[in-house]
Scaffold this motif. Sequence first.
Motif, PDB file in Angstrom:
ATOM      1  N   UNK A  33       0.812  -1.217   0.000  1.00 32.04           N
ATOM      2  CA  UNK A  33       0.000   0.000   0.000  1.00 32.04           C
ATOM      3  C   UNK A  33       0.848   1.271   0.000  1.00 32.04           C
ATOM      4  N   UNK A  34       1.854   1.383   0.860  1.00 30.98           N
ATOM      5  CA  UNK A  34       2.697   2.589   0.787  1.00 30.98           C
ATOM      6  C   UNK A  34       3.453   2.695  -0.527  1.00 30.98           C
ATOM      7  N   UNK A  35       3.995   1.574  -1.012  1.00 31.26           N
ATOM      8  CA  UNK A  35       4.768   1.618  -2.248  1.00 31.26           C
ATOM      9  C   UNK A  35       3.915   2.029  -3.444  1.00 31.26           C
ATOM     10  N   UNK A  44       0.851   2.119   8.564  1.00 30.09           N
ATOM     11  CA  UNK A  44       0.802   3.340   7.759  1.00 30.09           C
ATOM     12  C   UNK A  44       0.913   4.609   8.593  1.00 30.09           C
ATOM     13  N   UNK A  45       0.954   4.449   9.907  1.00 35.68           N
ATOM     14  CA  UNK A  45       1.237   5.592  10.777  1.00 35.68           C
ATOM     15  C   UNK A  45       2.619   6.165  10.532  1.00 35.68           C
ATOM     16  N   UNK A  46       3.478   5.384   9.879  1.00 31.59           N
ATOM     17  CA  UNK A  46       4.806   5.893   9.516  1.00 31.59           C
ATOM     18  C   UNK A  46       4.710   7.062   8.564  1.00 31.59           C
ATOM     19  N   UNK A  47       3.568   7.164   7.857  1.00 31.89           N
ATOM     20  CA  UNK A  47       3.349   8.263   6.904  1.00 31.89           C
ATOM     21  C   UNK A  47       2.504   9.380   7.501  1.00 31.89           C
ATOM     22  N   UNK A  85       1.960   6.598  15.310  1.00 37.76           N
ATOM     23  CA  UNK A  85       2.097   7.691  14.337  1.00 37.76           C
ATOM     24  C   UNK A  85       3.441   8.392  14.428  1.00 37.76           C
ATOM     25  N   UNK A  86       3.995   8.696  13.245  1.00 41.78           N
ATOM     26  CA  UNK A  86       5.209   9.490  13.132  1.00 41.78           C
ATOM     27  C   UNK A  86       4.859  10.873  12.591  1.00 41.78           C
ATOM     28  N   UNK A  87       5.585  11.898  13.007  1.00 45.21           N
ATOM     29  CA  UNK A  87       5.406  13.207  12.376  1.00 45.21           C
ATOM     30  C   UNK A  87       5.929  13.166  10.943  1.00 45.21           C
ATOM     31  N   UNK A  88       5.339  13.956  10.092  1.00 41.01           N
ATOM     32  CA  UNK A  88       5.775  14.036   8.697  1.00 41.01           C
ATOM     33  C   UNK A  88       6.940  15.008   8.589  1.00 41.01           C
TER      34      UNK A  88
END
Length: 285
Positions: A120-122, A142-145, A240-243
Amino acid sequence: MGHTIAEKIIAAHLVDGAGNGVSGGRELWPGDLVEVAVDVVLANDITAPIAIHEFEKLNGSGPSLPVFDRERVVLVADHFAPNKDIKSAEQCLLVREFARGQDLSHHYDVGQMGIEHVLLPEQGLVAPGEVVVGADSHTCTYGALGAFATGMGSTDIGVAMATGQVWLRVPETIRVVYRGDLRPWVGGKDLILHTIGEIGVSGALYQAIEFAGPAVHALSMAGRFTMANMAIEAGAKAGLFPVDDATRAYLDGRVSRGYTVYDADEDAGYAQVVEIDVSEIEPVV
């Protein structure tokens, strides 16, 4: 008091009882029960058949309902494909026929599919600020995004495929701040395993984990995906990560639609703040 990343994303996706978006963004707090619009609905060859059966129940004996958005429902055959036996082949067939009948744009079958949470991310199917629900516990990847992504049961996913909406409880957030310099060979897997050891396997039960601090900005996207993926191993609803610039560089050329980045307020309220010095973490084997 300000708000966390998770609270801001959920607030931006609120719908009212009639299914309409709520303009202005009602202020939310942990513990609130809300109904939200979803941007992406995911299921795989194990969980999709159950969701499809529930989806079909919604139309009773009438003609099959259309999914809420053929561009937003994603089905990936990645657990039992190629098929190991007749039962797994039948499950993949059901998913394949449903995808064709609904004319889904994103059905990944043999020859096209990969690990769903990599795919999904790719493929640019997830963007920052979105709400993503999937019938798989590791949807939190997907919280990495900078998305609010969470796993749900197949029944919930069947309803989400039909309505584009889910209900949820606004989670409390644990903020984990990583400081210091990473030792050689230490990466995201080491950080998340250390973190789970610190807070416990149920330490973030139905809470969001907000990964923060200078050390996370030094991580590759692969490391971030790994950490977000394993948030569920601490019981978390989302991770979750900050963008930042690394996130945007990853998204560039993948995501073509517009998206909104949400950052936590300086005075956001957290259930807990955990400080970790990464220079003390060794590689885990």
